[in-house]
Design an enzyme around this catalytic site. Structure first.
Site, PDB file in Angstrom:
ATOM      1  N   LYS A 202       0.831  -1.192   0.000  1.00  0.00           N
ATOM      2  CA  LYS A 202       0.000   0.000   0.000  1.00  0.00           C
ATOM      3  C   LYS A 202       0.868   1.245   0.000  1.00  0.00           C
ATOM      4  CE  LYS A 202      -0.435   0.871   4.942  1.00  0.00           C
ATOM      5  NZ  LYS A 202      -1.325   0.995   6.097  1.00  0.00           N
ATOM      6  N   GLY A 237      -9.534   2.617   8.406  1.00  0.00           N
ATOM      7  CA  GLY A 237      -9.333   2.678   6.964  1.00  0.00           C
ATOM      8  C   GLY A 237      -8.400   1.597   6.445  1.00  0.00           C
TER       9      GLY A 237
END
Length: 326
Positions: A202, A237
């Site tokens: 990510k 998140g």
């Protein structure tokens, strides 16, 4: 006779901050000692006052404070409690921080930024703390910020036992939500008998806190129960986006194990609407009723903290609680 010889009497005294007094009470029940009564309140302008009702002279004092929402208020209360104990002639002061505040600010990413985790350590030392006892630091280097002993406890065994009981016999893959958690995930795979390891690749914009862009999963996840492991869940998140990408890669189920449930808004809403089947956390921080979802399982850290406190008081070894990992 040129000296007076006194019997060496040690007394363990437990002190609770107001951030999460229920945890201190639970620790006290395990130890067999109740938290010392105190007068704690705020003046009209917000200044905090603390006075302990019993003598603390010569005691081995353990201050338990969960630095929950309203972080700066509870940090200040902790410092004032430590100062009161120092001025009351406590022999040794150990600050028990189940969740270490400002732990994500452990280094500078860009110029003109603070290292706030170091500042917290300096404040505790200046106030009079001799020792810190904490659980699952965001990064292990924070231990070096405090000029004194730091007992770093791990919740992995407690969380792993729950996972093993619930998912026994099902193929399991441990997933690190980012590259920074891979070392922690490797410990989990060893603890769970050598199951496969995967991680989410990510990117994160340093200018936008709590916002993550998850890219792809690397590792064996298809048809398997994927266990995402992390030290804290803040806005949710990271884990909800990681769960989506794991299901896209063919995961049969996704569960999450995390020590600290910060659950800042909109974490509860994100978890409720996510495909994550279970979030397992420790009670290092209080979980208010409005954030208690059916898919959240809360395990108690109190027995582990009580054992560590007892080892410190008896001048024993905290490291033996974790097979030498601490």
């Amino acid at each position: 006779m040129g000296s007076i010889v006194a019997e060496n009497r040690k007394s363990l005294m437990l002190f609770s901050g107001r951030g999460f007094p229920e945890l201190a009470e639970e620790i006290g029940q395990v130890l067999g000692v109740a938290p010392t009564d105190s007068d704690s309140f705020e003046f009209a302008n917000g200044e905090i006052f603390v006075r302990f009702k019993d003598s603390v002279r010569g005691s081995d004092a353990f201050v338990v404070q969960s630095v929950t929402e309203g972080v700066n208020r509870w940090i200040m209360e902790t410092l004032i409690m430590v100062d009161a104990l120092k001025r009351g002639s406590a022999k040794r002061i150990t600050v028990v921080l189940p969740f270490y505040p400002y732990s994500r600010q452990d280094k500078k990413h860009r110029g003109r930024e603070p290292i706030s985790a170091r500042l917290i350590a300096d404040l505790l030392k200046t106030a009079g703390a001799n020792r810190i006892l904490t659980v699952d630091l965001h990064t292990a280097q924070i231990q070096g910020f405090f000029d004194g002993p730091v007992d770093h406890l791990f919740a992995m065994d407690i969380l792993a036992e729950h996972v093993e009981r619930k998912f026994e016999g099902r193929p399991l893959t441990v997933v690190a939500p980012d590259s920074g958690r891979v070392r922690v995930a490797e410990r989990w795979t060893d603890r769970l008998g050598g199951c496969p390891l995967a991680f989410i690749h990510k990117t994160r914009d340093p200018l936008k806190p709590n916002q993550v862009v998850a890219n792809r999963v690397v590792g064996e996840v298809e048809g398997r129960v994927c266990l995402i492991v992390d030290d804290m869940i803040d806005t949710g998140g990271t884990i909800t986006k990681a769960a989506d990408i794991l299901f896209d890669a063919g995961a049969a189920d996704v569960i999450v194990a995390s020590t600290h449930a910060l659950l800042s808004d909109p974490a509860t809403e994100r978890l409720k609407n996510s495909r994550i089947s279970e979030l397992v956390v420790m009670n290092t921080l209080p979980l208010p009723p409005e954030k208690q979802l059916d898919k959240i399982t809360v395990l108690s850290i109190a027995p582990l903290l009580a054992r560590a406190i007892r080892e410190v008081f008896d001048d024993g070894s905290v490291t033996t609680l974790f097979g030498g990992l601490s």
